[in-house]
Design a protein around this motif. Structure first.
Motif, PDB file in Angstrom:
ATOM      1  N   LYS A   1       8.580   4.074  -1.768  1.00  0.00           N
ATOM      2  CA  LYS A   1       8.956   2.703  -1.432  1.00  0.00           C
ATOM      3  C   LYS A   1       7.749   1.879  -0.980  1.00  0.00           C
ATOM      4  CE  LYS A   1      13.374   3.313  -2.229  1.00  0.00           C
ATOM      5  NZ  LYS A   1      14.133   2.520  -3.215  1.00  0.00           N
ATOM      6  N   SER A   2       8.002   0.583  -0.737  1.00  0.00           N
ATOM      7  CA  SER A   2       6.928  -0.354  -0.393  1.00  0.00           C
ATOM      8  C   SER A   2       6.694  -0.492   1.106  1.00  0.00           C
ATOM      9  CB  SER A   2       7.258  -1.745  -0.956  1.00  0.00           C
ATOM     10  OG  SER A   2       7.300  -1.703  -2.366  1.00  0.00           O
TER      11      SER A   2
ATOM     12  N   ALA B   1       0.800  -1.231   0.000  1.00  0.00           N
ATOM     13  CA  ALA B   1       0.000   0.000   0.000  1.00  0.00           C
ATOM     14  C   ALA B   1       0.835   1.284   0.000  1.00  0.00           C
ATOM     15  CB  ALA B   1      -0.964  -0.008   1.182  1.00  0.00           C
ATOM     16  N   PRO B   2       1.999   1.322   0.667  1.00  0.00           N
ATOM     17  CA  PRO B   2       2.753   2.596   0.678  1.00  0.00           C
ATOM     18  C   PRO B   2       3.321   3.004  -0.680  1.00  0.00           C
ATOM     19  CG  PRO B   2       3.426   1.167   2.494  1.00  0.00           C
ATOM     20  CD  PRO B   2       2.598   0.333   1.570  1.00  0.00           C
ATOM     21  N   LEU B   3       3.558   2.042  -1.578  1.00  0.00           N
ATOM     22  CA  LEU B   3       4.259   2.328  -2.826  1.00  0.00           C
ATOM     23  C   LEU B   3       3.461   3.317  -3.683  1.00  0.00           C
ATOM     24  CD1 LEU B   3       6.759   1.675  -4.532  1.00  0.00           C
ATOM     25  CD2 LEU B   3       5.469  -0.228  -5.545  1.00  0.00           C
ATOM     26  N   ASN B   4       4.059   4.498  -3.884  1.00  0.00           N
ATOM     27  CA  ASN B   4       3.452   5.596  -4.651  1.00  0.00           C
ATOM     28  C   ASN B   4       2.253   6.238  -3.959  1.00  0.00           C
ATOM     29  OD1 ASN B   4       5.322   5.215  -6.793  1.00  0.00           O
ATOM     30  ND2 ASN B   4       4.078   3.521  -7.562  1.00  0.00           N
TER      31      ASN B   4
ATOM     32  N   CYS C   1       7.759   1.417   5.278  1.00  0.00           N
ATOM     33  CA  CYS C   1       8.442   2.431   6.088  1.00  0.00           C
ATOM     34  C   CYS C   1       9.348   1.713   7.086  1.00  0.00           C
ATOM     35  CB  CYS C   1       7.437   3.295   6.846  1.00  0.00           C
ATOM     36  SG  CYS C   1       6.338   4.253   5.793  1.00  0.00           S
ATOM     37  N   VAL C   2      10.607   2.131   7.152  1.00  0.00           N
ATOM     38  CA  VAL C   2      11.576   1.534   8.081  1.00  0.00           C
ATOM     39  C   VAL C   2      12.188   2.665   8.899  1.00  0.00           C
ATOM     40  CG1 VAL C   2      13.615   0.081   8.320  1.00  0.00           C
ATOM     41  CG2 VAL C   2      12.067  -0.275   6.380  1.00  0.00           C
ATOM     42  N   SER C   3      11.901   2.654  10.201  1.00  0.00           N
ATOM     43  CA  SER C   3      12.269   3.789  11.064  1.00  0.00           C
ATOM     44  C   SER C   3      13.201   3.318  12.171  1.00  0.00           C
ATOM     45  CB  SER C   3      10.996   4.421  11.644  1.00  0.00           C
ATOM     46  OG  SER C   3      10.110   4.787  10.580  1.00  0.00           O
ATOM     47  N   ILE C   4      14.386   3.909  12.232  1.00  0.00           N
ATOM     48  CA  ILE C   4      15.454   3.448  13.126  1.00  0.00           C
ATOM     49  C   ILE C   4      15.732   4.473  14.219  1.00  0.00           C
ATOM     50  CG2 ILE C   4      17.861   2.666  13.227  1.00  0.00           C
ATOM     51  CD1 ILE C   4      17.668   2.102  10.212  1.00  0.00           C
ATOM     52  N   ASN C   5      15.796   4.010  15.460  1.00  0.00           N
ATOM     53  CA  ASN C   5      16.191   4.814  16.621  1.00  0.00           C
ATOM     54  C   ASN C   5      15.384   6.100  16.750  1.00  0.00           C
ATOM     55  OD1 ASN C   5      18.112   2.835  17.257  1.00  0.00           O
ATOM     56  ND2 ASN C   5      19.672   3.804  16.014  1.00  0.00           N
ATOM     57  N   GLU C   6      15.971   7.258  16.428  1.00  0.00           N
ATOM     58  CA  GLU C   6      15.286   8.542  16.634  1.00  0.00           C
ATOM     59  C   GLU C   6      14.306   8.876  15.513  1.00  0.00           C
ATOM     60  OE1 GLU C   6      18.912   9.649  14.194  1.00  0.00           O
ATOM     61  OE2 GLU C   6      18.402   8.200  15.772  1.00  0.00           O
ATOM     62  N   VAL C   7      14.222   8.025  14.485  1.00  0.00           N
ATOM     63  CA  VAL C   7      13.197   8.200  13.447  1.00  0.00           C
ATOM     64  C   VAL C   7      11.880   7.672  14.016  1.00  0.00           C
ATOM     65  CG1 VAL C   7      12.438   7.627  11.123  1.00  0.00           C
ATOM     66  CG2 VAL C   7      14.864   8.053  11.571  1.00  0.00           C
ATOM     67  N   VAL C   8      10.912   8.545  14.120  1.00  0.00           N
ATOM     68  CA  VAL C   8       9.631   8.186  14.731  1.00  0.00           C
ATOM     69  C   VAL C   8       8.801   7.335  13.779  1.00  0.00           C
ATOM     70  CG1 VAL C   8       7.482   9.141  15.678  1.00  0.00           C
ATOM     71  CG2 VAL C   8       9.668  10.291  16.117  1.00  0.00           C
ATOM     72  N   CYS C   9       8.735   7.736  12.507  1.00  0.00           N
ATOM     73  CA  CYS C   9       7.943   7.004  11.517  1.00  0.00           C
ATOM     74  C   CYS C   9       8.297   7.494  10.111  1.00  0.00           C
ATOM     75  CB  CYS C   9       6.444   7.160  11.763  1.00  0.00           C
ATOM     76  SG  CYS C   9       5.839   8.863  11.664  1.00  0.00           S
ATOM     77  N   HIS C  10       7.811   6.752   9.102  1.00  0.00           N
ATOM     78  CA  HIS C  10       7.924   7.125   7.686  1.00  0.00           C
ATOM     79  C   HIS C  10       9.361   7.179   7.180  1.00  0.00           C
ATOM     80  CE1 HIS C  10       3.835   9.352   8.369  1.00  0.00           C
ATOM     81  NE2 HIS C  10       3.698   8.034   8.409  1.00  0.00           N
ATOM     82  N   GLY C  11      10.245   6.397   7.806  1.00  0.00           N
ATOM     83  CA  GLY C  11      11.614   6.317   7.306  1.00  0.00           C
ATOM     84  C   GLY C  11      11.639   5.675   5.930  1.00  0.00           C
ATOM     85  N   ILE C  12      12.282   6.333   4.971  1.00  0.00           N
ATOM     86  CA  ILE C  12      12.319   5.852   3.590  1.00  0.00           C
ATOM     87  C   ILE C  12      13.513   4.910   3.401  1.00  0.00           C
ATOM     88  CG2 ILE C  12      12.508   6.520   1.170  1.00  0.00           C
ATOM     89  CD1 ILE C  12      11.342   9.249   1.929  1.00  0.00           C
ATOM     90  N   PRO C  13      13.271   3.667   2.960  1.00  0.00           N
ATOM     91  CA  PRO C  13      14.378   2.738   2.741  1.00  0.00           C
ATOM     92  C   PRO C  13      15.421   3.279   1.770  1.00  0.00           C
ATOM     93  CG  PRO C  13      12.299   1.559   2.730  1.00  0.00           C
ATOM     94  CD  PRO C  13      11.964   3.025   2.756  1.00  0.00           C
TER      95      PRO C  13
ATOM     96  N   ASN D   1      11.568   0.037  13.561  1.00  0.00           N
ATOM     97  CA  ASN D   1      10.155  -0.209  13.285  1.00  0.00           C
ATOM     98  C   ASN D   1       9.980  -0.477  11.800  1.00  0.00           C
ATOM     99  OD1 ASN D   1       7.394   1.148  12.245  1.00  0.00           O
ATOM    100  ND2 ASN D   1       7.077   0.198  14.244  1.00  0.00           N
ATOM    101  N   VAL D   2       9.345  -1.591  11.478  1.00  0.00           N
ATOM    102  CA  VAL D   2       9.010  -1.916  10.089  1.00  0.00           C
ATOM    103  C   VAL D   2       7.488  -1.881   9.976  1.00  0.00           C
ATOM    104  CG1 VAL D   2       9.168  -3.617   8.236  1.00  0.00           C
ATOM    105  CG2 VAL D   2      11.085  -3.315   9.822  1.00  0.00           C
ATOM    106  N   ASP D   3       6.995  -0.956   9.167  1.00  0.00           N
ATOM    107  CA  ASP D   3       5.558  -0.686   9.043  1.00  0.00           C
ATOM    108  C   ASP D   3       5.075  -1.171   7.682  1.00  0.00           C
ATOM    109  OD1 ASP D   3       2.992   0.293   9.119  1.00  0.00           O
ATOM    110  OD2 ASP D   3       3.554   2.326   9.702  1.00  0.00           O
ATOM    111  N   VAL D   4       4.314  -2.268   7.706  1.00  0.00           N
ATOM    112  CA  VAL D   4       3.862  -2.929   6.481  1.00  0.00           C
ATOM    113  C   VAL D   4       2.369  -2.685   6.280  1.00  0.00           C
ATOM    114  CG1 VAL D   4       3.512  -5.185   5.372  1.00  0.00           C
ATOM    115  CG2 VAL D   4       5.650  -4.698   6.589  1.00  0.00           C
ATOM    116  N   SER D   5       1.988  -2.383   5.051  1.00  0.00           N
ATOM    117  CA  SER D   5       0.581  -2.177   4.703  1.00  0.00           C
ATOM    118  C   SER D   5       0.314  -2.850   3.366  1.00  0.00           C
ATOM    119  CB  SER D   5       0.257  -0.682   4.615  1.00  0.00           C
ATOM    120  OG  SER D   5       0.747   0.006   5.752  1.00  0.00           O
ATOM    121  N   THR D   6      -0.850  -3.501   3.262  1.00  0.00           N
ATOM    122  CA  THR D   6      -1.127  -4.364   2.118  1.00  0.00           C
ATOM    123  C   THR D   6      -2.499  -4.077   1.520  1.00  0.00           C
ATOM    124  OG1 THR D   6       0.195  -6.114   3.137  1.00  0.00           O
ATOM    125  CG2 THR D   6      -1.297  -6.780   1.379  1.00  0.00           C
TER     126      THR D   6
END
Length: 291
Positions: free
Chosen positions: A107-108, A98-101, A110-122, A135-140
């Motif tokens: 990207k397909s 679902a995230p793609l486009n 969101c991958v958010s590391i440490n101080e990244v709260v959300c929506h980290g772009i691979p 955090n790995v946020d998957v939507s389908t």
């Protein structure tokens, strides 16, 4: 607010049942609550049995993808590799990421590391390191129906401080889930989450919350995690929404990256953690569709 139906007319929810045997009592409760000044859901926010079944099928893919990530995520992996795994696993199972486009997101996942709260772009340049929390946020999307959930992963040996944040964030989510019941309020969920976060010395992000989901990726209502008990929209059977509080080790303030216009960071640079589940309000409580 509601179309007038005769008791023997077919119900608006497309259940093929007569109104008097289906949603007549439901509508009476909604109307009474509205007269008392409460915020109530519209018919559009109530999913049909067919839609709910389709969302269950979509959720099976979503959960399988997160399981797959959990089996393979490791030190030295780029977040671009995670994106590739999500895309391949989702499409192999017949789904669409679902995230793609979505609104320009490239990207397909969101991958958010440490101080990244959300929506980290691979990215190929972002490499997972020993001690990271991710955090790995998957939507389908499956047959036009959406599912959404996320998990935290600890990479290698993680500090006790970060482990506690990850665990408390998960506890917050499940304490919120325990408050999901028909004719309660979204504020009941929020207060349980906020109270537990504060009791552990953490804060809850205010600007970003959960959302209803189903026919679209993000639907109304928006779900805050900082409002008081007995406020917010009334929960009714057939509503589907996410519980996904973002718990910060430091202050609740966040900002959006000015260059990519997606990545959200903690303002003080301290770590953040988030777990997400997708929940259906039932006649007796709740059903977790995706976790």
């Amino acid at each position: 607010m509601f179309n007038k139906l005769g008791r023997n007319d077919m119900c608006w929810c497309k259940s093929n049942k007569k109104y008097k045997l289906c949603h007549e009592s439901f509508d009476s409760k909604i109307v009474a609550a509205k007269r008392q000044g409460h915020i109530v859901p519209s018919h559009k926010m109530i999913k049909t049995p067919q839609q709910i079944e389709g969302m269950r099928e979509s959720s099976k893919i979503n959960v399988a993808v997160l399981d797959y990530i959990g089996e393979n995520i490791k030190v030295g992996m780029s977040t671009e590799e995670i994106d590739k795994m999500v895309y391949e696993k989702t499409t192999q199972m017949g789904g669409i990421p679902a995230p793609l486009n979505y609104e320009g997101y490239p990207k397909s996942v969101c991958v958010s590391i440490n101080e990244v709260v959300c929506h980290g772009i691979p990215s190929k340049e972002t490499i997972l390191k020993e001690g990271d929390i991710v955090n790995v946020d998957v939507s389908t999307i499956l047959n036009g129906l959406f599912s959404d959930s996320s998990r935290m992963y600890c990479i290698g040996e993680v500090s006790e401080e970060k482990k506690k944040l990850v665990n408390v964030a998960k506890e917050c989510m499940y304490l919120g889930l325990e408050q999901v019941k028909p004719w309660g309020f979204l504020g009941d969920v929020a207060q349980a989450i906020n109270d537990h976060a504060q009791a552990n010395g953490y804060t809850v992000v205010r600007e970003i919350g959960g959302h209803a989901i189903g026919l679209e990726f993000h639907e109304e209502p928006w779900v805050s995690y900082v409002i008081p008990k007995n406020t917010g929209m009334m929960m009714a059977p057939g509503m589907v929404f996410t519980i996904e509080p973002m718990i910060n080790m430091g202050k609740s303030d966040v900002y959006v990256d000015e260059e990519d216009e997606w990545t959200v960071y903690t303002k003080d640079g301290k770590p953040s953690a988030q777990w997400e589940i997708m929940v259906l309000v039932t006649e007796n409580g709740y059903e977790v569709l995706a976790d």
